[in-house]
Design a protein around this motif. Structure first.
Motif, PDB file in Angstrom:
ATOM      1  N   PHE A  34       0.839  -1.202   0.000  1.00 60.24           N
ATOM      2  CA  PHE A  34       0.000   0.000   0.000  1.00 60.24           C
ATOM      3  C   PHE A  34       0.871   1.249   0.000  1.00 60.24           C
ATOM      4  CE2 PHE A  34      -1.988   3.489   2.275  1.00 60.24           C
ATOM      5  CZ  PHE A  34      -3.178   3.618   1.571  1.00 60.24           C
ATOM      6  N   ASP A  84       0.262   5.702  -0.341  1.00 60.41           N
ATOM      7  CA  ASP A  84      -0.639   6.830  -0.490  1.00 60.41           C
ATOM      8  C   ASP A  84       0.230   8.079  -0.609  1.00 60.41           C
ATOM      9  OD1 ASP A  84      -3.631   7.668  -0.098  1.00 60.41           O
ATOM     10  OD2 ASP A  84      -2.444   9.108   1.069  1.00 60.41           O
ATOM     11  N   TYR A 137      -2.382   7.722  -3.961  1.00 55.15           N
ATOM     12  CA  TYR A 137      -2.608   6.688  -4.966  1.00 55.15           C
ATOM     13  C   TYR A 137      -1.624   6.857  -6.124  1.00 55.15           C
ATOM     14  CZ  TYR A 137      -5.015   4.072  -8.625  1.00 55.15           C
ATOM     15  OH  TYR A 137      -5.319   3.205  -9.629  1.00 55.15           O
ATOM     16  N   SER A 138      -0.971   5.763  -6.497  1.00 52.40           N
ATOM     17  CA  SER A 138       0.082   5.817  -7.517  1.00 52.40           C
ATOM     18  C   SER A 138      -0.179   4.715  -8.536  1.00 52.40           C
ATOM     19  CB  SER A 138       1.451   5.613  -6.850  1.00 52.40           C
ATOM     20  OG  SER A 138       1.626   6.527  -5.799  1.00 52.40           O
ATOM     21  N   PRO A 139      -0.941   5.018  -9.586  1.00 52.65           N
ATOM     22  CA  PRO A 139      -1.405   3.970 -10.500  1.00 52.65           C
ATOM     23  C   PRO A 139      -0.288   3.191 -11.183  1.00 52.65           C
ATOM     24  CG  PRO A 139      -2.065   6.169 -11.271  1.00 52.65           C
ATOM     25  CD  PRO A 139      -1.521   6.340  -9.906  1.00 52.65           C
ATOM     26  N   GLN A 145       1.000   0.569  -8.899  1.00 52.57           N
ATOM     27  CA  GLN A 145       0.027  -0.538  -8.859  1.00 52.57           C
ATOM     28  C   GLN A 145       0.126  -1.399 -10.118  1.00 52.57           C
ATOM     29  OE1 GLN A 145      -1.595  -1.395  -6.270  1.00 52.57           O
ATOM     30  NE2 GLN A 145      -1.075   0.425  -5.094  1.00 52.57           N
ATOM     31  N   SER A 180       2.925  11.327   2.721  1.00 52.00           N
ATOM     32  CA  SER A 180       2.803  10.013   2.069  1.00 52.00           C
ATOM     33  C   SER A 180       2.951   8.890   3.104  1.00 52.00           C
ATOM     34  CB  SER A 180       3.839   9.858   0.947  1.00 52.00           C
ATOM     35  OG  SER A 180       5.130   9.830   1.472  1.00 52.00           O
TER      36      SER A 180
END
Ligand SMILES: C[S@@+](CC[C@H](N)C(=O)[O-])C[C@H]1O[C@@H](n2cnc3c(N)ncnc32)[C@H](O)[C@@H]1O
Length: 266
Positions: free
Chosen positions: A147, A149, A151-153, A156, A253
């Protein structure tokens, strides 16, 4: 079988950093104080071997790995180690060890089973070479716990491709969750399985940055193979690097990762 991270010097250096950075979590509840002969399976460059000796300075350690390149680095590293006489590095395939039954008091396995097609065979082999009452400790990945934060596409996406490719080449990025089943199948007793984790936010900016740098390097160590397989593009690698920089620069973060630890007794 293909090894996703490769054996270059940068990747080998990453293993030395990782073992020191995570040692309190990886060795949490590891009690080899009464164990004289310890077998480390999948020792790589000897990074955990150093920690084993730090924590259990009385022990005789036999460390095996299937890669000559990793073992060469391990031997080089230990050339001037004050306890070098207590360590033997041996080339061996984990599923077919040449040691007789009942040879060791403890087996230590860390970040190995994700790379092999039949991990349970290695755990059975560990059981065979242990003496009655001998202990096994495994630390293994569970990559869907990852995980970050904000959000880091791209992180992913690359994580998905990393896991999916490892699965395709007969590895298992989720192997940690199955350790209890492997130890049970291999007839260990007193089995306990529990998660271990790291979680960093702005309360510890130094460790957060160190861990994020490490994770960026871990992702990038797989990039050449993922590029070769056309699972990611050079533009996506560039975006991946950018996202890691954004995460590091963001005061708020967060990064979290959890893996599994299993303990058993023969
Ligand atoms: C990610 S490294 C971990 C090394 C070490 N345990 C650590 O934590 O630093 C995984 C190691 O497993 C070794 N390996 C993979 N398959 C193996 C097998 N069948 N037998 C022995 N070693 C193996 C690789 O050569 C590599 O050095």
């Amino acid at each position: 079988m293909k090894y996703l991270h490769g054996f270059n010097k940068k990747e080998q250096d990453r293993l030395y950093f990782q073992s020191q950075f995570l040692k309190e979590q990886v060795f949490r509840n590891v009690d080899f104080h009464a164990c004289r002969d310890i077998l480390e399976i999948g020792c790589g460059v000897g990074a955990q071997t150093e920690v084993l000796l730090e924590k259990f300075p009385h022990a005789q350690i036999t460390s095996v790995d299937a890669s000559e390149a990793q073992l060469a680095r391990a031997k080089e590293r230990f050339k001037n180690h004050p306890r070098k006489k207590q360590v033997k590095f041996i080339l061996a395939d984990a599923k077919n060890l040449k040691f007789p039954a009942n040879s060791f008091d403890a087996v230590f396995i860390c970040w190995l089973l994700e790379h092999v097609p039949k991990p349970v065979d290695i755990v059975k082999e560990a059981n065979r070479v242990l003496r009655i009452g001998g202990r096994i400790v495994c630390n293994e990945v569970l990559n869907n716990t990852y995980f970050v934060d904000p959000y880091s596409p791209m992180i992913q996406k690359v994580l998905f491709e990393f896991n999916d490719y490892q699965w395709e080449i007969a590895g298992d990025p989720f192997v940690g969750a199955k350790l209890g089943i492997f130890l049970d199948t291999a007839k260990f007793k007193g089995i306990t399985v529990m998660p271990a984790w790291v979680h960093f936010d702005r309360r510890d900016l130094i460790r957060r940055k160190e861990f994020m740098d490490h994770e960026r390097d871990l992702f990038l160590s797989a990039a050449p193979e993922l590029l070769k397989e056309k699972r990611i593009t050079p533009a996506e690698v560039k975006e991946l690097k950018r996202e890691w920089e954004v995460l590091k620069a963001d005061k708020d973060s967060v990064i979290f990762y959890s893996w599994m630890q299993a303990f058993g007794v023969k």
